[in-house]
Every structure is written in C-alpha cells, then in structure tokens.
Design a protein around this motif. Structure first.
Motif, mmCIF file in Angstrom:
data_model
loop_
_atom_site.group_PDB
_atom_site.id
_atom_site.type_symbol
_atom_site.label_atom_id
_atom_site.label_comp_id
_atom_site.label_asym_id
_atom_site.label_seq_id
_atom_site.Cartn_x
_atom_site.Cartn_y
_atom_site.Cartn_z
ATOM 1 N N ARG A 75 0.822 -1.206 0.000
ATOM 2 C CA ARG A 75 0.000 0.000 0.000
ATOM 3 C C ARG A 75 0.859 1.260 0.000
ATOM 4 O O ARG A 75 0.545 2.265 0.639
ATOM 5 C CB ARG A 75 -0.967 0.029 1.189
ATOM 6 C CG ARG A 75 -1.801 -1.218 1.363
ATOM 7 C CD ARG A 75 -2.841 -1.351 0.291
ATOM 8 N NE ARG A 75 -3.903 -0.342 0.401
ATOM 9 C CZ ARG A 75 -4.849 -0.150 -0.500
ATOM 10 N NH1 ARG A 75 -4.854 -0.883 -1.605
ATOM 11 N NH2 ARG A 75 -5.761 0.775 -0.316
ATOM 12 N N ILE A 76 1.974 1.235 -0.736
ATOM 13 C CA ILE A 76 2.870 2.371 -0.880
ATOM 14 C C ILE A 76 2.736 2.904 -2.304
ATOM 15 O O ILE A 76 2.942 2.164 -3.275
ATOM 16 C CB ILE A 76 4.341 1.981 -0.608
ATOM 17 C CG1 ILE A 76 4.483 1.415 0.801
ATOM 18 C CG2 ILE A 76 5.250 3.191 -0.797
ATOM 19 C CD1 ILE A 76 4.173 2.400 1.913
ATOM 20 N N GLY A 77 2.385 4.175 -2.451
ATOM 21 C CA GLY A 77 2.249 4.757 -3.772
ATOM 22 C C GLY A 77 3.584 4.877 -4.483
ATOM 23 O O GLY A 77 4.638 4.949 -3.852
ATOM 24 N N TYR A 78 3.529 4.883 -5.809
ATOM 25 C CA TYR A 78 4.774 5.021 -6.567
ATOM 26 C C TYR A 78 4.552 5.868 -7.809
ATOM 27 O O TYR A 78 3.442 5.965 -8.348
ATOM 28 C CB TYR A 78 5.369 3.669 -6.937
ATOM 29 C CG TYR A 78 4.504 2.762 -7.790
ATOM 30 C CD1 TYR A 78 4.326 2.995 -9.164
ATOM 31 C CD2 TYR A 78 3.872 1.648 -7.239
ATOM 32 C CE1 TYR A 78 3.546 2.161 -9.944
ATOM 33 C CE2 TYR A 78 3.080 0.800 -8.015
ATOM 34 C CZ TYR A 78 2.926 1.062 -9.366
ATOM 35 O OH TYR A 78 2.152 0.230 -10.141
ATOM 36 N N VAL A 79 5.651 6.507 -8.251
ATOM 37 C CA VAL A 79 5.725 7.227 -9.521
ATOM 38 C C VAL A 79 7.043 6.794 -10.138
ATOM 39 O O VAL A 79 8.110 7.285 -9.756
ATOM 40 C CB VAL A 79 5.678 8.752 -9.327
ATOM 41 C CG1 VAL A 79 5.814 9.470 -10.674
ATOM 42 C CG2 VAL A 79 4.392 9.182 -8.633
ATOM 43 N N LEU A 80 6.988 5.870 -11.092
ATOM 44 C CA LEU A 80 8.184 5.228 -11.632
ATOM 45 C C LEU A 80 8.282 5.483 -13.134
ATOM 46 O O LEU A 80 7.318 5.265 -13.871
ATOM 47 C CB LEU A 80 8.146 3.726 -11.361
ATOM 48 C CG LEU A 80 8.158 3.311 -9.878
ATOM 49 C CD1 LEU A 80 7.855 1.829 -9.734
ATOM 50 C CD2 LEU A 80 9.494 3.651 -9.241
ATOM 51 N N ALA A 81 9.440 5.940 -13.566
ATOM 52 C CA ALA A 81 9.647 6.258 -14.979
ATOM 53 C C ALA A 81 9.651 4.984 -15.823
ATOM 54 O O ALA A 81 10.092 3.917 -15.368
ATOM 55 C CB ALA A 81 10.960 7.017 -15.162
ATOM 56 N N VAL A 82 9.158 5.112 -17.046
ATOM 57 C CA VAL A 82 9.173 3.999 -17.999
ATOM 58 C C VAL A 82 9.564 4.538 -19.370
ATOM 59 O O VAL A 82 9.527 5.747 -19.616
ATOM 60 C CB VAL A 82 7.798 3.294 -18.089
ATOM 61 C CG1 VAL A 82 7.493 2.553 -16.806
ATOM 62 C CG2 VAL A 82 6.695 4.288 -18.429
ATOM 63 N N GLY A 83 9.913 3.639 -20.272
ATOM 64 C CA GLY A 83 10.311 4.031 -21.616
ATOM 65 C C GLY A 83 9.125 4.377 -22.492
ATOM 66 O O GLY A 83 7.969 4.057 -22.181
ATOM 67 N N CYS A 84 9.417 4.991 -23.628
ATOM 68 C CA CYS A 84 8.362 5.448 -24.529
ATOM 69 C C CYS A 84 7.637 4.289 -25.200
ATOM 70 O O CYS A 84 6.550 4.479 -25.766
ATOM 71 C CB CYS A 84 8.939 6.383 -25.582
ATOM 72 S SG CYS A 84 10.172 5.610 -26.657
ATOM 73 N N ASP A 85 8.200 3.072 -25.155
ATOM 74 C CA ASP A 85 7.563 1.933 -25.796
ATOM 75 C C ASP A 85 6.689 1.126 -24.842
ATOM 76 O O ASP A 85 6.128 0.096 -25.227
ATOM 77 C CB ASP A 85 8.604 1.017 -26.425
ATOM 78 C CG ASP A 85 9.613 0.508 -25.395
ATOM 79 O OD1 ASP A 85 9.636 1.054 -24.269
ATOM 80 O OD2 ASP A 85 10.390 -0.415 -25.725
ATOM 81 N N ARG A 86 6.544 1.583 -23.622
ATOM 82 C CA ARG A 86 5.682 0.903 -22.656
ATOM 83 C C ARG A 86 4.226 0.969 -23.121
ATOM 84 O O ARG A 86 3.765 1.995 -23.605
ATOM 85 C CB ARG A 86 5.832 1.562 -21.287
ATOM 86 C CG ARG A 86 4.778 1.192 -20.268
ATOM 87 C CD ARG A 86 4.883 -0.245 -19.804
ATOM 88 N NE ARG A 86 6.183 -0.553 -19.254
ATOM 89 C CZ ARG A 86 6.491 -1.686 -18.632
ATOM 90 N NH1 ARG A 86 5.560 -2.619 -18.514
ATOM 91 N NH2 ARG A 86 7.695 -1.903 -18.166
ATOM 92 N N ARG A 87 3.508 -0.111 -22.956
ATOM 93 C CA ARG A 87 2.088 -0.145 -23.294
ATOM 94 C C ARG A 87 1.255 -0.073 -22.018
ATOM 95 O O ARG A 87 1.631 -0.657 -20.993
ATOM 96 C CB ARG A 87 1.731 -1.408 -24.081
ATOM 97 C CG ARG A 87 2.504 -1.560 -25.386
ATOM 98 C CD ARG A 87 1.997 -2.731 -26.202
ATOM 99 N NE ARG A 87 0.702 -2.436 -26.807
ATOM 100 C CZ ARG A 87 0.558 -1.863 -27.994
ATOM 101 N NH1 ARG A 87 1.622 -1.509 -28.708
ATOM 102 N NH2 ARG A 87 -0.648 -1.645 -28.488
ATOM 103 N N VAL A 88 0.155 0.664 -22.078
ATOM 104 C CA VAL A 88 -0.761 0.784 -20.943
ATOM 105 C C VAL A 88 -2.179 0.520 -21.438
ATOM 106 O O VAL A 88 -2.456 0.568 -22.644
ATOM 107 C CB VAL A 88 -0.682 2.183 -20.291
ATOM 108 C CG1 VAL A 88 0.690 2.415 -19.664
ATOM 109 C CG2 VAL A 88 -0.999 3.275 -21.315
#
Length: 288
Positions: A75-88
């Motif tokens: 239950r710890i929030g996160y803001v983690l960088a990802v590459g431009c090719d990541r799919r969501v």
C-alpha cells in the motif's frame, strides 16, 4: 541515505567463486539485479518502520513488475519512470496502447503547467498530463507525462496510489527524483562516496557506511542552520559544501584566523545568492 547494497556483476564476479571467496563475499550472496536490490532495501526499510509515503525511480525500476507489485501489496504509492515503448491500458482496460502514441492524442488544453520543485537555476516548471489506466473500479492508477517546453521531449511515469490524489501530488513525487541524483553528486563530491579503493566485501561496507554517516552529519548541520530565524536575504544559508569547507579549515587544516575563514565563507555565499537571484529572474522572465 539510509541503506546500501553492493551490486556484483554476473559475468565478472558471480560466476567466479574463487574471486568471491577472495573478496570475502558471504556464501549466501548471489547475483541480484538492481531492481532486486531495491526491493530488498525497500522491504528492510518498511519492516523497520521507516515512514514512507511514496517511492520513485528511473526506468530501470519502473520496468520491473515485481517491484511495482511489492509496493502495491504494501500500500505504498509510486511514480516510476518507464520508456516510450511501454504499453498501458485505457478505456477501462479495453484498449492497449503505447505511451508515446497516447501522448500524441492528448489535446493541448489537457496539459497543465506545474512545478515539480525548485532547481539551482529556478523553478522546474513543465507541462504535465495524466491519463487514467485503471482496469477495475476503485483503482487509482495513472500514466503521468511530462513535456519539455523547449525541446518537446516527453517523459513517462507509471503511477499507483492506494487513495485518490491530485495531479500535483504525482508531479511533486516525480520531481523528487532529482533530489536523489543531487544527493549522490553531493556524496561523491563532499564525502568521497565513490573514492574507495577497497577490494573486499567488509571493507566496502565499512567505507560506504562511514561516508553515509559523514554526509548525514553535514546534512543535519545544514538543515539546522537553515532553520535559524531572520536569515540575511543577501546571503544563502550554509550548504553542505560550505560546512565541510569550514570544518576542514577549523579542524583539519592549519588554522587561519577565524575572522579570515568566516569572511571568505560570507563572500562565497553572498556571490552564490546573487547568482541564484539572477538565474531565477531570467527563468521567471522566460515564463512570463
């Protein structure tokens, strides 16, 4: 800095038992990726009761599903960088799309100007956008996008929180990563964090621990002096670098008259204050 782990490359260290034995590496230590080491340190901090609100990191950590799963389970929030090719997933999970393609579809009016903190040359203001990537009701999951005003370069972050938060909170967490990078630069420049020449497991841990302790002492001194009332607006507060310089002058080196040393400290910090005001005025002028 509250913890440390030694990264041992797989090909040049972990596949050579003789080298590990000669360096005194414990038998139960094997190869671990950087995200795996981060998971160990985060778990140790949480188990020890260290107060944690958020976790942030670069693409190496954002791309690791195990790390993200650990944080969500805790239950710890996160803001983690990802590459431009990541799919969501968007549209309640019905559509899968690359994050850079998704950014191209965001209307201009949806970008919001926010500061992610103060920098040495002025506030770090960027246009930001966020898109809900939740796939179930009550889930708080977003893609956060930062755009550079000058170059148009985009940065992407996977975000999760156990509760609903505003955009500015995610922006603040994303911007806090710069302070981590600045901390490493300060540690290397002021306490020799990367100046070790040891080749043994025990020696490395002793050196790093002492360097972290020295940096902690300097940081606490700087924070304490910054809280003193009625600071002179024409001079910046004592920094970690300046406190180290004063300690060297008063304790380690052949002492000069205290008035001489303090005069040069005042001169340096006054010059730094003028430079900072100039940077901020120029930066704010560009934003006007």
């Amino acid at each position: 800095m509250i913890d440390r782990r030694l990264y041992l490359p797989e090909t040049s260290w972990c596949d050579r038992p003789d080298r590990l034995t000669a360096a005194g590496v414990p038998d139960d230590v094997g190869f671990a990726t950087k995200p795996a080491l981060a998971r160990q340190m985060i778990a140790a901090a949480l188990d020890a009761g260290v107060p944690v609100g958020w976790v942030t990191g670069d693409e190496v950590y954002g791309a690791h599903p195990g790390l993200r799963a650990d944080l969500e389970r805790r239950r710890i929030g996160y803001v983690l960088a990802v590459g431009c090719d990541r799919r969501v997933h968007v549209n309640d999970g019905r559509t899968s799309i690359r994050v850079d393609d998704l950014a191209d579809r965001i209307p201009t009016a949806e970008w919001q100007q926010h500061s992610c903190g103060s920098g040495a040359k002025g506030p770090r203001d960027y246009p930001w956008a966020w898109v809900t990537t939740a796939t179930s009701a009550g889930e708080h999951r977003w893609l956060l996008i930062r755009r550079n005003r000058t170059t148009g370069e985009l940065a992407f972050y996977l975000c999760w929180s156990p509760r609903l938060v505003p955009l500015h909170t995610l922006v603040t967490v994303a911007g806090s990563r710069w302070s981590i990078e600045e901390l490493f630069q300060t540690g290397k420049g002021q306490v020799g964090l990367d100046h070790y020449q040891v080749r043994g497991w025990t020696g490395w841990h002793r050196f790093i621990t002492l360097a972290m302790l020295a940096l902690a002492v300097l940081t606490i001194l700087a924070a304490t002096t910054a809280q003193q009332p009625d600071p002179d607006p024409e001079i910046i507060a004592l920094t970690v670098a300046e406190i180290r310089r004063l300690l060297n002058a008063f304790v380690l080196a052949l002492p000069l008259p205290p008035a001489h040393t303090l005069h040069w400290s005042t001169w340096r910090r006054t010059s730094q204050a003028r430079a900072r005001r100039s940077h901020y005025q120029r930066r704010l002028g560009h934003l006007a």
